[in-house]
Scaffold this active site. Structure first.
Site, PDB file in Angstrom:
ATOM      1  N   ASP A 161       0.856  -1.184   0.000  1.00 16.67           N
ATOM      2  CA  ASP A 161       0.000   0.000   0.000  1.00 16.67           C
ATOM      3  C   ASP A 161       0.893   1.236   0.000  1.00 16.67           C
ATOM      4  OD1 ASP A 161      -1.948  -1.884   0.417  1.00 16.67           O
ATOM      5  OD2 ASP A 161      -2.836  -0.903   2.164  1.00 16.67           O
ATOM      6  N   HIS A 224       4.375  -7.689  -0.005  1.00 10.61           N
ATOM      7  CA  HIS A 224       3.866  -8.961  -0.505  1.00 10.61           C
ATOM      8  C   HIS A 224       4.493  -9.306  -1.853  1.00 10.61           C
ATOM      9  CE1 HIS A 224       0.239  -9.149   2.305  1.00 10.61           C
ATOM     10  NE2 HIS A 224       0.766  -7.958   2.546  1.00 10.61           N
ATOM     11  N   SER A 316       8.103   2.990   4.851  1.00  8.02           N
ATOM     12  CA  SER A 316       9.349   2.867   4.115  1.00  8.02           C
ATOM     13  C   SER A 316       9.067   2.882   2.623  1.00  8.02           C
ATOM     14  CB  SER A 316      10.079   1.597   4.531  1.00  8.02           C
ATOM     15  OG  SER A 316      11.439   1.677   4.139  1.00  8.02           O
TER      16      SER A 316
END
Length: 349
Positions: A161, A224, A316
């Site tokens: 995200d 992911h 990050s």
């Protein structure tokens, strides 16, 4: 922080003589208590002064980073910014983030943190701030099942995200960065002459593409798998812990290639695919899932789109580098907000 430490030490010094006078030898202990009080007060003053100086230096550097004009005219200031002990600051921040809060303080404190960072906990496995044990636990929250469905028609999906900082081709081994400050692909991926950087560099010019996603403090912090691919290896590359905010990236050249980062790489149907999870200020560690840990240990794994690889301790950046047909159309562009599982590209039919 320095002022608080001084007050704590001063209170301890004031409390000392009261306790000491309760026993025999009152005069001797009273003298010792007076000496201890002066010593501790001096130590508190030194602590306050040094912490204040360090804080002012950090605030001055942060003010320059957010306000000064880019890029190379301020090389000396950029070097000075990099000299600040961001690694130690990050470790200290991680220590405090992970301190467990008293049960009665969790809901009010963590509600303020969530509101201040703009967190949306509706998709989290635990939707109430009071259900988390610490600030770090809140930042590293997991998602409820089904919160990030993977686009079934996409060949490549977003690994995180966040905000897309750049998306497009990699030209002549240089990854485009914020405000035109590009950096070396081989340095980003590392690995030496036979590592991921060298493997990516062997791809024909025009066939390499990249998407850089910035995870802010309020975003979900997991990263992911972006595709169905065989992860042949992973490497943890030591480095700095500079802030990865876009305003900082636009002033410090090569920031993403110099920060500590985890690189997972392998092959997908079009060729090379690599994912660099870049650490930042306040990120004391990466929390890795089993597939990522296996790749670090040299055990290849086949990964599926959307499979959880790990979690940042704070916001990050994730840099996705992949080989594909020249002119491959991307479905995201700079400035877009993306979520895990959202389509980045589809295979030409």
């Amino acid at each position: 922080f320095g002022r608080s430490m001084a007050l704590v030490l001063a209170r301890a010094a004031r409390a000392g003589p009261v306790l000491l006078r309760a026993g025999p030898g009152r005069a001797c202990l009273s003298t010792w208590g007076s000496w201890a009080r002066r010593t501790v007060l001096r130590a508190g003053a030194v602590t306050a002064l040094t912490t204040a100086c360090a804080s002012l230096g950090a605030l001055g550097a942060a003010a320059w980073v957010h306000a000064a004009p880019a890029p190379d005219a301020d090389v000396a200031l950029a070097r000075a910014y990099r000299l600040l002990p961001w690694g130690h600051i990050s470790k200290g921040a991680a220590f405090f983030y992970d301190l467990p809060l008293p049960p009665w303080a969790r809901a009010p404190i963590l509600s303020l943190v969530a509101r201040g960072c703009g967190m949306d906990l509706q998709d989290a496995a635990r939707a109430r701030p009071g259900d988390y044990a610490s600030v770090g636990d809140l930042f590293a929250r997991s998602l409820r099942p089904g919160a990030r469905p993977v686009d079934p028609g996409a060949d490549l999906v977003s690994p995180a995200d966040g905000l897309v900082l750049s998306a497009g081709p990699v030209s002549k081994g240089r990854v485009p960065g914020v405000k035109g400050l590009d950096y070396s692909l081989r340095q980003l991926l590392g690995g030496g002459p036979e590592g991921a950087g060298a493997e990516a560099a062997r791809a024909a010019d025009g066939r390499l593409h990249q998407v850089t996603v910035y995870l802010g403090p309020g975003d979900y912090h997991g990263f992911h798998s972006p595709a169905s691919f065989r992860a042949s290896g992973a490497v943890l590359i030591p480095g700095e812990r500079l802030s990865v905010r876009p305003s900082v990236q636009g002033k410090v050249r090569g920031l993403l290639a110099g920060n500590e980062r985890l690189v997972v790489h392998g092959l997908w149907p079009h060729g090379f695919l690599g994912l660099a999870a870049v650490g930042a200020t306040g990120v004391g560690s990466f929390r890795l899932e089993a597939p990522c840990d296996d790749a670090l240990r040299g055990r290849p794994r086949h990964l599926h789109p959307g499979q959880h690889l790990g979690t940042f301790a704070l916001g990050s950046c994730v840099v996705l580098v992949f080989e594909g047909p020249e002119g491959l159309p991307l479905e995201v562009r700079e400035g877009d907000r993306v979520r895990v599982g959202q389509a980045i590209c589809r295979r030409p039919r």
